[in-house]
Design a protein around this motif. Structure first.
Motif, mmCIF file in Angstrom:
data_model
loop_
_atom_site.group_PDB
_atom_site.id
_atom_site.type_symbol
_atom_site.label_atom_id
_atom_site.label_comp_id
_atom_site.label_asym_id
_atom_site.label_seq_id
_atom_site.Cartn_x
_atom_site.Cartn_y
_atom_site.Cartn_z
ATOM 1 N N THR A 191 27.883 12.367 -29.787
ATOM 2 C CA THR A 191 27.526 13.757 -29.483
ATOM 3 C C THR A 191 28.409 14.707 -30.277
ATOM 4 N N VAL A 192 27.808 15.792 -30.733
ATOM 5 C CA VAL A 192 28.510 16.854 -31.443
ATOM 6 C C VAL A 192 28.450 18.116 -30.593
ATOM 7 N N ALA A 203 25.749 21.917 -42.576
ATOM 8 C CA ALA A 203 26.905 21.942 -41.680
ATOM 9 C C ALA A 203 26.978 20.651 -40.860
ATOM 10 N N ALA A 204 25.843 20.226 -40.310
ATOM 11 C CA ALA A 204 25.829 18.993 -39.513
ATOM 12 C C ALA A 204 26.184 17.783 -40.363
ATOM 13 N N GLY A 260 18.364 23.582 -37.849
ATOM 14 C CA GLY A 260 18.811 22.799 -39.000
ATOM 15 C C GLY A 260 19.825 21.740 -38.610
ATOM 16 N N MET A 261 20.742 22.095 -37.716
ATOM 17 C CA MET A 261 21.713 21.110 -37.225
ATOM 18 C C MET A 261 21.004 19.953 -36.548
ATOM 19 N N GLN A 262 20.071 20.293 -35.655
ATOM 20 C CA GLN A 262 19.396 19.272 -34.863
ATOM 21 C C GLN A 262 18.566 18.337 -35.736
ATOM 22 N N ALA A 317 20.841 9.878 -34.745
ATOM 23 C CA ALA A 317 20.962 9.484 -33.336
ATOM 24 C C ALA A 317 22.177 10.110 -32.664
ATOM 25 N N SER A 318 22.495 11.341 -33.055
ATOM 26 C CA SER A 318 23.577 12.094 -32.424
ATOM 27 C C SER A 318 22.981 13.230 -31.608
ATOM 28 N N ALA A 319 23.554 13.484 -30.456
ATOM 29 C CA ALA A 319 23.087 14.580 -29.613
ATOM 30 C C ALA A 319 23.886 15.840 -29.916
ATOM 31 N N LEU A 320 23.313 16.984 -29.555
ATOM 32 C CA LEU A 320 23.994 18.268 -29.710
ATOM 33 C C LEU A 320 24.289 18.817 -28.319
ATOM 34 N N LEU A 321 25.563 18.943 -28.000
ATOM 35 C CA LEU A 321 25.983 19.509 -26.726
ATOM 36 C C LEU A 321 26.272 20.986 -26.958
ATOM 37 N N PHE A 322 25.421 21.859 -26.424
ATOM 38 C CA PHE A 322 25.470 23.291 -26.710
ATOM 39 C C PHE A 322 25.822 24.068 -25.450
#
Length: 334
Positions: free
Chosen positions: A58-59, A299-300, A82-84, A91-96
Motif C-alpha cells: 500500500t502507498v 510520481a507513482a 494517474g497514480m492509481q 497490485a499496490s493499493a492507495l491509502l488516501f
C-alpha cells in the motif's frame, strides 16, 4: 503452490520461481506452470506476500487542505487517477486521507509507520519551510514530494518548471500588447506558488510593466471572484489576469460579465491548469496544458522504484505549454 506443482509435475520451488518471475526454471516450464495456475484460478495472496516481504502493498497519500478545494479542482482527480493507474497494475493499493492541517498529516505518517500500514508515501504541496521531509527521513519511510524540490533536498521530488511556465504566459500577454497584468495566486506557503509569484515579478520587471502584485488565495471560486472584483474596481484595472487554477479563472470570467466587461475585448483571462471547465466556458479559456494523469503516473512509478531500493533523485517532468484560446486578445484601445 503444492496443487500447482502436483498438476504441472514440478517442485514447489519451481512453482515459486515461475509465479514470482524469477530465474531458475526454463521458459517452457514457466509457461506450463503459469498455464496450470490459470486453470486453477490461482491469484497471489497479498496478505501472505506482505508478511513474507515485510511490505504492506500500500502507498499512502494525504491532503492537508480545505476539503472544499479538493472537491472542485479537477487537477487532483486527474493526479490521483494517474497514480492509481500505475499502482493497480503493480497490485499496490492507495491509502488516501484528507486531514485538517499539517500537524494532523505528520501524526498520520507516524501512525502509518508504527502500524506498518504503508510502504511509502506520496507527499503533495511542499511548503517553503516544510517539516515533513525531516520527519519522513527520521522514520525511514520512503517518500516522494510532488511539486518540490525543497531547499533541504532530503527527500526526492518530481516537479514541473513553474518558473518557465509563468514566464511564457507573461511573454505571451506582453506580445499581445498588455501592459497591466495581474496574478491571482494560490496558497502563498506552497513552494510552487512561490516560484510562480517570483517568476511573475521577475517577468514584469523585465518588461517594465505597470502591474499589480500577486494576490494569494485558497484556490476557491469564491476567492477568485472576490479578488477579481477588487482588482477590476481599482483605478487603472488590469487588462489581463493570470489565475493559478481553472476554477478561479472561470469565476473571474463570471465577475467580468457581471461588471459589464467582455472577455477578451475588455479583459484577457489565462488559467494555469487546463481542464474540461476551461473548454466548456464561453469563450474557451487560454490555459497551460499538461498531462496531469501522466504526471500522477510518473510520481507513482518513481515512488515504487524508491520502495524497491532505487537510489533517490529528483525528476523534472514536462513543462506545461500555453494553449491560446478565445479568452485572450490584445488589450482595449486607450
Amino acid at each position: 503452490m503444492r496443487d500447482i506443482a502436483r498438476r504441472a509435475g514440478v517442485s514447489e520451488s519451481a512453482v515459486s520461481f515461475a509465479l514470482n518471475n524469477r530465474p531458475g526454471v526454463s521458459e517452457d516450464t514457466r509457461q506450463r506452470i503459469l498455464g496450470v495456475a490459470k486453470e486453477l484460478s490461482w491469484h497471489p495472496n497479498s496478505a501472505a506476500r506482505a508478511l513474507s516481504a515485510a511490505r504492506a502493498g500500500t502507498v499512502g497519500l494525504v491532503f492537508a487542505r480545505p476539503a472544499k478545494t479538493l472537491g472542485i479542482e479537477p487537477f487532483f482527480l486527474q493526479l490521483v487517477s494517474g497514480m492509481q493507474a500505475v499502482l493497480s497494475v503493480r497490485a499496490s493499493a492507495l491509502l488516501f486521507q484528507v486531514v485538517e492541517n499539517m500537524a494532523a498529516e505528520m501524526a498520520l505518517y507516524r501512525q502509518w509507520w508504527s502500524e506498518h500500514r504503508v510502504d511509502g508515501v506520496l507527499v503533495v504541496d511542499p511548503r517553503v519551510d516544510d517539516p515533513r521531509p525531516a520527519l519522513l527521513v527520521e522514520l525511514g519511510l520512503p517518500a516522494l514530494l510532488i511539486g518540490g524540490p525543497t531547499s533541504t533536498g532530503t527527500v526526492p521530488s518530481i516537479w514541473a518548471d513553474d518558473t518557465g511556465a509563468m514566464a511564457s504566459i507573461v511573454d505571451y500577454l506582453v506580445g499581445l500588447g498588455h501592459r497591466r497584468i495581474a496574478h491571482i495566486a494560490g496558497l502563498p506557503e506552497l513552494i510552487h506558488t512561490k516560484r510562480r509569484i517570483d517568476s511573475f515579478r521577475a517577468a514584469t520587471r523585465k518588461y517594465g510593466l505597470s502591474t499589480h502584485d500577486s494576490v494569494a488565495t485558497d484556490y476557491s471560486d469564491e476567492a477568485g471572484a472576490r479578488e477579481t472584483r477588487q482588482l477590476l474596481a481599482e483605478p487603472g484595472p488590469p487588462t489581463a489576469i493570470i489565475y493559478d487554477n481553472d476554477v478561479m479563472a472561470v469565476a473571474g470570467v463570471g465577475v467580468a460579465g457581471e461588471l459589464g466587461l467582455s472577455v477578451p475585448s475588455d479583459l484577457s483571462v489565462v488559467a494555469w491548469d487546463d481542464s474540461v471547465l476551461c473548454r466548456l466556458t464561453h469563450p474557451q479559456l487560454t490555459a497551460l496544458v499538461r498531462d496531469t494523469h501522466a504526471f500522477g503516473s510518473h510520481a507513482a512509478q518513481q515512488l515504487l522504484a524508491l520502495i524497491e531500493g532505487e537510489a533517490p533523485h529528483d525528476v523534472e517532468d514536462d513543462v506545461p505549454r500555453l494553449e491560446p484560446r478565445g479568452s485572450t486578445a490584445p488589450p482595449p484601445l486607450p
